[in-house]
Design a protein around this motif. Structure first.
Motif, PDB file in Angstrom:
ATOM      1  N   ALA A 311      76.995  27.669  27.051  1.00  0.00           N
ATOM      2  CA  ALA A 311      76.048  28.020  28.117  1.00  0.00           C
ATOM      3  C   ALA A 311      76.105  29.519  28.403  1.00  0.00           C
ATOM      4  N   ASP A 312      77.321  30.065  28.459  1.00  0.00           N
ATOM      5  CA  ASP A 312      77.461  31.512  28.691  1.00  0.00           C
ATOM      6  C   ASP A 312      76.753  32.305  27.602  1.00  0.00           C
ATOM      7  N   LYS A 313      76.891  31.809  26.380  1.00  0.00           N
ATOM      8  CA  LYS A 313      76.276  32.507  25.253  1.00  0.00           C
ATOM      9  C   LYS A 313      74.747  32.503  25.392  1.00  0.00           C
ATOM     10  N   ILE A 314      74.197  31.373  25.776  1.00  0.00           N
ATOM     11  CA  ILE A 314      72.735  31.310  25.953  1.00  0.00           C
ATOM     12  C   ILE A 314      72.314  32.250  27.081  1.00  0.00           C
ATOM     13  N   ASP A 315      73.032  32.180  28.194  1.00  0.00           N
ATOM     14  CA  ASP A 315      72.671  33.013  29.347  1.00  0.00           C
ATOM     15  C   ASP A 315      72.739  34.504  29.008  1.00  0.00           C
ATOM     16  N   SER A 316      73.807  34.887  28.306  1.00  0.00           N
ATOM     17  CA  SER A 316      73.926  36.324  28.003  1.00  0.00           C
ATOM     18  C   SER A 316      72.886  36.736  26.961  1.00  0.00           C
ATOM     19  N   SER A 317      72.485  35.802  26.112  1.00  0.00           N
ATOM     20  CA  SER A 317      71.445  36.135  25.119  1.00  0.00           C
ATOM     21  C   SER A 317      70.086  36.324  25.783  1.00  0.00           C
ATOM     22  N   ILE A 318      69.838  35.552  26.843  1.00  0.00           N
ATOM     23  CA  ILE A 318      68.584  35.755  27.591  1.00  0.00           C
ATOM     24  C   ILE A 318      68.599  37.162  28.209  1.00  0.00           C
ATOM     25  N   GLU A 319      69.743  37.520  28.778  1.00  0.00           N
ATOM     26  CA  GLU A 319      69.845  38.852  29.380  1.00  0.00           C
ATOM     27  C   GLU A 319      69.672  39.956  28.351  1.00  0.00           C
ATOM     28  N   GLU A 320      70.287  39.740  27.204  1.00  0.00           N
ATOM     29  CA  GLU A 320      70.191  40.722  26.120  1.00  0.00           C
ATOM     30  C   GLU A 320      68.732  40.858  25.650  1.00  0.00           C
ATOM     31  N   PHE A 321      68.079  39.739  25.526  1.00  0.00           N
ATOM     32  CA  PHE A 321      66.660  39.710  25.139  1.00  0.00           C
ATOM     33  C   PHE A 321      65.845  40.598  26.085  1.00  0.00           C
ATOM     34  N   LEU A 322      66.105  40.441  27.376  1.00  0.00           N
ATOM     35  CA  LEU A 322      65.368  41.240  28.363  1.00  0.00           C
ATOM     36  C   LEU A 322      65.801  42.707  28.305  1.00  0.00           C
ATOM     37  N   ALA A 323      67.099  42.922  28.116  1.00  0.00           N
ATOM     38  CA  ALA A 323      67.611  44.290  28.058  1.00  0.00           C
ATOM     39  C   ALA A 323      67.027  45.042  26.869  1.00  0.00           C
ATOM     40  N   LEU A 324      66.727  44.312  25.799  1.00  0.00           N
ATOM     41  CA  LEU A 324      66.148  44.953  24.616  1.00  0.00           C
ATOM     42  C   LEU A 324      64.662  45.262  24.811  1.00  0.00           C
ATOM     43  N   GLY A 325      64.125  44.846  25.958  1.00  0.00           N
ATOM     44  CA  GLY A 325      62.740  45.189  26.260  1.00  0.00           C
ATOM     45  C   GLY A 325      61.729  44.149  25.830  1.00  0.00           C
ATOM     46  N   TYR A 326      62.196  42.978  25.431  1.00  0.00           N
ATOM     47  CA  TYR A 326      61.251  41.912  25.088  1.00  0.00           C
ATOM     48  C   TYR A 326      60.753  41.251  26.366  1.00  0.00           C
ATOM     49  N   ARG A 327      59.481  40.977  26.405  1.00  0.00           N
ATOM     50  CA  ARG A 327      58.891  40.320  27.564  1.00  0.00           C
ATOM     51  C   ARG A 327      57.853  39.301  27.096  1.00  0.00           C
ATOM     52  N   THR A 328      57.544  38.364  27.985  1.00  0.00           N
ATOM     53  CA  THR A 328      56.375  37.518  27.754  1.00  0.00           C
ATOM     54  C   THR A 328      55.245  38.056  28.634  1.00  0.00           C
ATOM     55  N   LYS A 329      54.087  37.445  28.508  1.00  0.00           N
ATOM     56  CA  LYS A 329      52.919  38.019  29.169  1.00  0.00           C
ATOM     57  C   LYS A 329      53.071  38.099  30.696  1.00  0.00           C
ATOM     58  N   ASP A 330      53.737  37.096  31.284  1.00  0.00           N
ATOM     59  CA  ASP A 330      53.876  37.069  32.749  1.00  0.00           C
ATOM     60  C   ASP A 330      54.621  38.270  33.307  1.00  0.00           C
ATOM     61  N   THR A 331      55.491  38.851  32.496  1.00  0.00           N
ATOM     62  CA  THR A 331      56.279  39.987  32.987  1.00  0.00           C
ATOM     63  C   THR A 331      56.021  41.238  32.138  1.00  0.00           C
ATOM     64  N   ALA A 332      54.884  41.226  31.441  1.00  0.00           N
ATOM     65  CA  ALA A 332      54.626  42.275  30.448  1.00  0.00           C
ATOM     66  C   ALA A 332      54.542  43.674  31.037  1.00  0.00           C
ATOM     67  N   SER A 333      54.145  43.782  32.301  1.00  0.00           N
ATOM     68  CA  SER A 333      53.991  45.139  32.836  1.00  0.00           C
ATOM     69  C   SER A 333      55.305  45.756  33.283  1.00  0.00           C
ATOM     70  N   PHE A 334      56.410  45.043  33.079  1.00  0.00           N
ATOM     71  CA  PHE A 334      57.658  45.557  33.625  1.00  0.00           C
ATOM     72  C   PHE A 334      58.683  45.833  32.536  1.00  0.00           C
ATOM     73  N   GLY A 335      58.682  47.056  32.058  1.00  0.00           N
ATOM     74  CA  GLY A 335      59.696  47.486  31.101  1.00  0.00           C
ATOM     75  C   GLY A 335      59.564  46.878  29.729  1.00  0.00           C
ATOM     76  N   ALA A 336      58.351  46.461  29.365  1.00  0.00           N
ATOM     77  CA  ALA A 336      58.205  45.820  28.060  1.00  0.00           C
ATOM     78  C   ALA A 336      58.169  46.846  26.938  1.00  0.00           C
ATOM     79  N   LYS A 337      59.027  46.634  25.939  1.00  0.00           N
ATOM     80  CA  LYS A 337      58.882  47.402  24.709  1.00  0.00           C
ATOM     81  C   LYS A 337      58.021  46.595  23.765  1.00  0.00           C
ATOM     82  N   GLU A 338      58.171  45.272  23.890  1.00  0.00           N
ATOM     83  CA  GLU A 338      57.398  44.407  23.017  1.00  0.00           C
ATOM     84  C   GLU A 338      57.047  43.123  23.781  1.00  0.00           C
ATOM     85  N   VAL A 339      55.780  42.745  23.737  1.00  0.00           N
ATOM     86  CA  VAL A 339      55.362  41.507  24.392  1.00  0.00           C
ATOM     87  C   VAL A 339      55.345  40.390  23.352  1.00  0.00           C
TER      88      VAL A 339
END
Ligand code: IPM
Ligand code: MG
Length: 355
Positions: A311-339
């Protein structure tokens, strides 16, 4: 090698799209573990009604009853809104909760640092928010009898028994013991007898938890306090309807309703689902945010299978995903490097998990 059986209910709308991503992540993160997960896909909601005439077919109940956990997407859609109440998709979910005795619903609200700007509230208000809504899920006005829809009047009744309030209060205090040891019980005791009763019982239960500080708040005030200063809360303990409303409100603190997971427990098997709905308006477009479902799968690992490391691994991977600038459309205007499209989110998080 141990085997776990997970009943998978994709449901309607975006349900299938988001659940597929959660399974993708689960498969990746458990690939080298000493257990396997088998998935049994079952119908519930509008899709189940269309095929079987029942939003919760017996087959689905049977599968859940013999499973180690249930992973669920979402149900509902306009095309079923005109059906009688017991045929509506929502009835399927409510009956499943009741049948599985899932009286305790946990909805953690955490703000991802990377998304503080995505919230409709100011960054300084939301940064660091970490609260847990403990919602009573099988009682209250959702299930109260009598209920009736007549020609000139209609009514529902908000009913709670001592046993129902006691057990959900115990869950909230237990959760608080593992957190900041603060419970805020939310009710409407200035108006409703059922809330006065709720308050008295919560007070009783609190005597067994001297380390936990208990406060009470009226639900209208709580709705206001949640957007004024959400950091004041640790565990919010509340009834079915109030919890439904407050958890949707609280989700916007985190920036998108597409981010919040939940777990429901009480009976033999727990159910893990995002708190959001089936979003028919964006279904099939591949743009839904699957993070809430992936985070729900993480809760399943943590609570159903006691695999905290995974579970920790999944949670930290979600954080890493966001930290790398990946976003989905709902949050695309906020720090997205790639949607990303929905399918890319699971693939990238799965890949990060395996690094
Ligand atoms: C939720 C949903 C459900 C509820 C609906 C779909 C019946 O809004 O899980 O919050 O009201 O409980
Ligand atoms: Mg809701």
């Amino acid at each position: 090698m141990s085997r776990y059986k997970v009943t998978v209910i994709k449901g309607d709308g975006i349900g299938g799209e988001i659940v597929d991503e959660a399974i993708k992540v689960l498969d990746a993160v458990t690939a080298n573990e000493d257990f396997t997960i088998t998935y049994d896909e079952c119908l519930m909601g509008g899709c189940a009604y269309d095929i079987t005439g029942d939003p919760l077919p017996q087959e689905t109940i049977d599968s859940c009853m013999s499973a180690d956990a249930v992973l669920f997407g979402a149900i509902g859609g306009e095309q079923w809104d005109g059906l009688p109440r017991d045929k509506r998709p929502e009835s399927g979910l409510l009956r499943l909760r009741k049948t599985l005795e899932l009286y305790a619903n946990f909805r953690p609200v955490k703000v991802y640092d990377q998304l503080v700007d995505a919230s409709s509230l100011k960054p300084e208000v939301v940064r660091g928010v970490d609260l847990l809504v403990v919602r009573e899920l099988t009682g209250g006005i959702y299930f109260g009898q009598p209920r009736e829809k007549g020609e000139d009047t209609a009514f529902n009744t908000m009913v709670y028994s001592k046993e129902e309030v006691t057990r959900i209060a115990v869950q909230a205090f237990e959760a608080a013991m593992l957190r900041d040891k603060k419970v805020c019980s939310v009710d409407k005791a200035n108006v409703l007898e059922v809330s006065q009763f709720w308050r008295e019982i919560v007070e009783e239960v609190s005597k067994d938890y001297p380390e936990v500080s208990l406060s009470h708040m009226y639900v209208d005030n709580a709705a206001m306090q949640l957007v004024r200063d959400p950091k004041q809360f640790d565990v919010i303990l509340t009834s079915n309807l109030f919890g439904d409303i407050l958890s949707d409100e609280a989700s916007m603190i985190s920036g998108s309703i597409g981010l919040l997971p939940s777990s429901s427990i009480g009976g033999k098997v727990g159910l893990y689902e995002p708190i959001h709905g089936s979003a028919p308006d964006i279904a099939g477009q591949g743009i839904a945010n699957p993070i809430a479902t992936i985070a729900s799968a993480s809760m399943m690992m943590r609570f159903a299978f006691k695999k905290a490391d995974i579970a920790d691994k999944i949670d930290s991977s979600i954080e890493e995903f966001l930290a790398l600038g990946y976003r989905t459309k709902d949050t695309a205007s906020f720090g997205a490097k790639e949607v990303c499209l929905t399918t890319e989110v699971g693939s990238i998080i799965a890949e990060i998990c395996c690094r």
